[in-house]
Write an enzyme that holds these catalytic residues in place. Structure first.
Site, short mmCIF file in Angstrom:
data_model
loop_
_atom_site.label_atom_id
_atom_site.label_comp_id
_atom_site.label_asym_id
_atom_site.label_seq_id
_atom_site.Cartn_x
_atom_site.Cartn_y
_atom_site.Cartn_z
N GLU A 186 39.97 45.31 17.41
CA GLU A 186 38.55 45.62 17.67
C GLU A 186 37.64 44.73 16.83
OE1 GLU A 186 37.52 47.31 20.04
OE2 GLU A 186 39.03 48.80 20.56
N ASP A 331 46.43 45.32 28.81
CA ASP A 331 45.43 44.58 29.61
C ASP A 331 45.09 43.19 29.06
OD1 ASP A 331 44.30 45.90 27.44
OD2 ASP A 331 42.52 46.59 28.49
N GLU A 435 38.41 57.78 32.94
CA GLU A 435 39.31 56.98 32.09
C GLU A 435 40.69 56.86 32.73
OE1 GLU A 435 38.30 55.22 29.77
OE2 GLU A 435 39.84 54.88 28.28
N GLU A 454 34.62 47.08 32.95
CA GLU A 454 35.65 46.34 33.71
C GLU A 454 35.34 46.19 35.19
OE1 GLU A 454 36.27 48.45 31.28
OE2 GLU A 454 37.36 47.22 29.84
N THR A 540 37.47 38.62 26.00
CA THR A 540 37.72 39.95 26.56
C THR A 540 36.59 40.93 26.24
OG1 THR A 540 39.39 41.67 26.82
CG2 THR A 540 39.06 40.85 24.59
C1 DMJ Z 1 36.26 46.13 25.49
O1 DMJ Z 1 36.15 46.32 24.14
C2 DMJ Z 1 37.14 44.97 25.82
O2 DMJ Z 1 36.88 44.62 27.13
C3 DMJ Z 1 38.60 45.26 25.63
O3 DMJ Z 1 39.44 44.23 26.07
C4 DMJ Z 1 39.04 46.54 26.28
N1 DMJ Z 1 37.99 47.28 26.77
C5 DMJ Z 1 36.75 47.41 26.11
C6 DMJ Z 1 35.71 47.93 27.07
O4 DMJ Z 1 36.18 48.82 27.97
#
Ligand code: DMJ
Length: 612
Positions: A186, A331, A435, A454, A540
């Site tokens: 994170e 993911d 979710e 997403e 991401t």
């Molecule tokens: C984000 O922090 C990033 O996209 C991460 O890869 C996974 N998902 C959250 C948002 O849903």
């Protein structure tokens, strides 16, 4: 006579074909990249459906078919035709307004705290009283997270004065010398990634977003990024596999009671940010540890399926979570194999991604072979046991909705269209994405929606690839339901329950860095990002980074395969000036001008999620 014998003949022909198809994998295994699997459990009847909406039974002429494309039906009426430019401009302004309301509310009520509580109009930091509250403490490090995460959205929206103000505030007020235990992943994607993105924007000689330069800028954001990354490095020490610890204390290193288990995405999606940092600094350390983690995880994939699980022990390399899927836990691992290749041009990243994509198609994909042709259930990617490929459960999660966007990047637009349509149908049903959604029960398994990006991310990328106005309609639906169900007194709030529409007092930072950004970009035809070929890529966390020569040249050879061997094979791929729109020419014309998914298939999906 005759119709009976015709029907009988057709029936026999079909049985013969089915037998042949069943034999095909044994006869020619290489031909069957995508296997069709039946969904194993007949789902119960959907609300008000009268008959059982069995996945396999919906493709009867009357049941799953309906009007052929081109005939007048409600899908054609709703989604086809042009999208008025004025409406588009209004939606762009509405997306900007959404960001501004969230950002201003954070600045007014929450800064310098990490997050905004949009119901009580106050700030929120780490939960010091309860260190086990990982949902909060993994993300909030007491470093003004939301301000940092929002930086490049300000630039993308062309707000140079606020961008400059925010950057100065970060430089002047943020410190990482904090007694906070955060998740390495994170902190990397939200903080490190954003600092690097803002640094790249500030130092870009072309300044495409307007004047985003900072007077007397002395690479402060890059120095801050390095400082943070150095504080994360202890996570990569004392691990027998090279896979990092999931959490680190920014002052003290890895806590003594630290967990030895990490999710695959958390440990294996650090390479984009760590690689950029290394290449900007000319210091291989960061890329080296991140690359070692990816390779360690990759070496643990199943011999049989080639799949990875979702949780692994970093000391033993033993898979604690054997579930393989495209959502939570895995993911961004897949995403960063491809994006690392796009950015750095290292062949080994592409090779791993290509293998992974093939294994995903072979073992996770269910439903009919072609998105827009043939009979059978719509394509869907399910969760399976990594060693056996057996189905593990009947839910999909909202994180998986990023995957169509990734498929666009590799050019599998056709398949992306179908998976995206499935998630859009779920969104239409609830005005949000739960979710976890159980496709067998046609109901949420986990009902909250924390303003995740997403679906809109995939919508944006599919729009860029097809320019089909259908995706502008999708974006309009998303925007409208966000306004309707999540708007709060001071910002936008997590939906606690997508059916009851109750709210929770939390606005995650990715709402500003991703959800609002992708919505805005979807409607902002003239954005500089769309005018410069394929020069940009999103991390991401939705942070914009330029794809340029600077990142192709590593000054070191010691961390890449075949160091001693400088053959052609191991040289990074050159950065070619491929124009994004020329790639898009490969998308068949009908995907641009007709519905991207034929209306009979859209209707099929809508039935399967209990919408009609
Ligand atoms: C984000 O922090 C990033 O996209 C991460 O890869 C996974 N998902 C959250 C948002 O849903």
């Amino acid at each position: 006579m005759q119709w009976r014998s015709v029907v009988l003949g057709l029936l026999l022909l079909r049985l013969g074909l089915q037998a042949l198809l069943a034999l095909l994998p044994a006869l020619a295994p290489g031909l069957c990249l995508r296997r069709r699997f039946p969904f194993p459990f007949p789902p119960p009847a959907g609300p008000g459906s009268g008959s059982s909406p069995h996945w396999g039974s919906l493709l009867r002429r009357d049941g799953g078919g309906g009007a052929a494309q081109g005939e007048d039906d409600e899908y054609e009426r709703r989604y086809s035709g042009t999208f008025p430019p004025q409406l588009r401009a209004r939606l762009r302004d509405a997306a900007r307004g959404m960001f501004v309301f969230g950002y201003d509310s954070y600045m007014r009520h929450a800064f310098p705290s990490d997050e905004l509580d949009p119901l009580h109009c106050r700030g929120r930091g780490p939960d010091r009283r309860d260190p086990s509250n990982l949902n909060i403490n993994d993300v909030l490090g007491n470093y003004s997270l939301t301000l940092i995460d929002a930086l490049d959205t300000l630039a993308v929206m062309g707000n140079s004065s606020e961008f400059q103000k925010a950057v100065k505030l970060v430089i002047d007020t943020v410190s990482f010398d904090k007694d906070s235990t955060v998740q390495v992943f994170e902190a990397t994607i939200r903080v490190l990634g954003s600092l690097l993105s803002a640094h790249i924007i500030i130092t870009d000689t072309k300044q495409p977003f307007g004047d985003m330069t900072i007077k007397d800028y002395d690479n402060e954001l890059l120095h801050m990024a390095r400082d943070l990354a150095v504080r994360l490095l202890p996570a990569f020490e004392n691990t027998k596999t090279g896979i990092p610890y999931p959490r680190v204390n920014l002052k003290k290193g890895v806590p003594p009671d630290s967990n030895n288990e990490t999710c695959t995405a958390g440990a294996g999606s650090l390479l984009v940010e760590f690689g950029i940092l290394s290449r900007l600094l000319g210091d291989s350390t960061f890329e080296w540890v991140a690359r070692r983690a990816v390779k360690a995880l990759w070496s643990l994939r199943s011999n049989h399926t080639g799949l990875l699980g979702n949780v692994v022990n970093i000391q033993t390399g033993h898979w604690v979570g054997k579930q393989s899927g495209l959502g939570a836990g895995l993911d961004s691992f897949y995403e960063y194999l491809l994006k690392s290749y796009i950015l750095f041009g290292e062949r080994e990243d592409l090779e791993m991604f290509s293998d992974a994509y093939r294994n995903i198609q072979n073992h996770l994909r269910r439903g009919r072979e072609a998105c827009n042709e043939g009979e059978g259930d719509p394509p869907l990617y399910v969760n399976v046991n990594m060693f056996t490929g057996q189905l593990m459960n009947t839910w999909i999660d909202s994180l998986q909705a990023f995957f169509p966007g990734l498929q666009v990047l590799i050019g599998d637009v056709e398949d992306a269209i179908c998976l995206h349509a499935f998630y859009y149908a779920i969104w239409k049903r609830y005005g949000a994405l739960p979710e976890r959604y159980n496709w067998q029960l046609q109901a949420p398994d986990v009902p909250f929606y924390p303003l995740r990006p997403e679906l809109v991310e995939s919508t944006y990328l599919l729009y860029q690839a097809t320019k089909n106005p259908f995706y502008l309609h999708v974006g309009m639906d998303i925007l409208q339901s966000l306004e309707k169900y999540t708007k709060a007194k001071c910002g936008y709030a997590t939906l606690h329950h997508v059916v009851e529409k109750t709210k929770e007092d939390r606005m995650e930072s990715f709402f500003l860095s991703e959800t609002c950004k992708y919505l805005y970009l979807l409607f902002d035809e003239e954005n500089p990002l769309h005018k410069s070929g394929n020069k940009y890529m999103f991390t991401t966390e939705g942070h914009v980074v330029s794809v340029d020569e600077r990142f192709r040249n590593s000054l070191w050879q010691d961390i890449l395969p075949g160091e001693e061997d400088s053959t052609e094979r191991n040289k990074p791929h050159e950065l070619k000036a491929v124009n994004f729109s020329s790639n898009c020419n490969r998308v068949p014309d009908e995907r641009r001008y007709l519905l991207p998914l034929k209306s009979n298939y859209m209707r099929q999906i809508d039935r399967m999620v209990g919408l009609i």
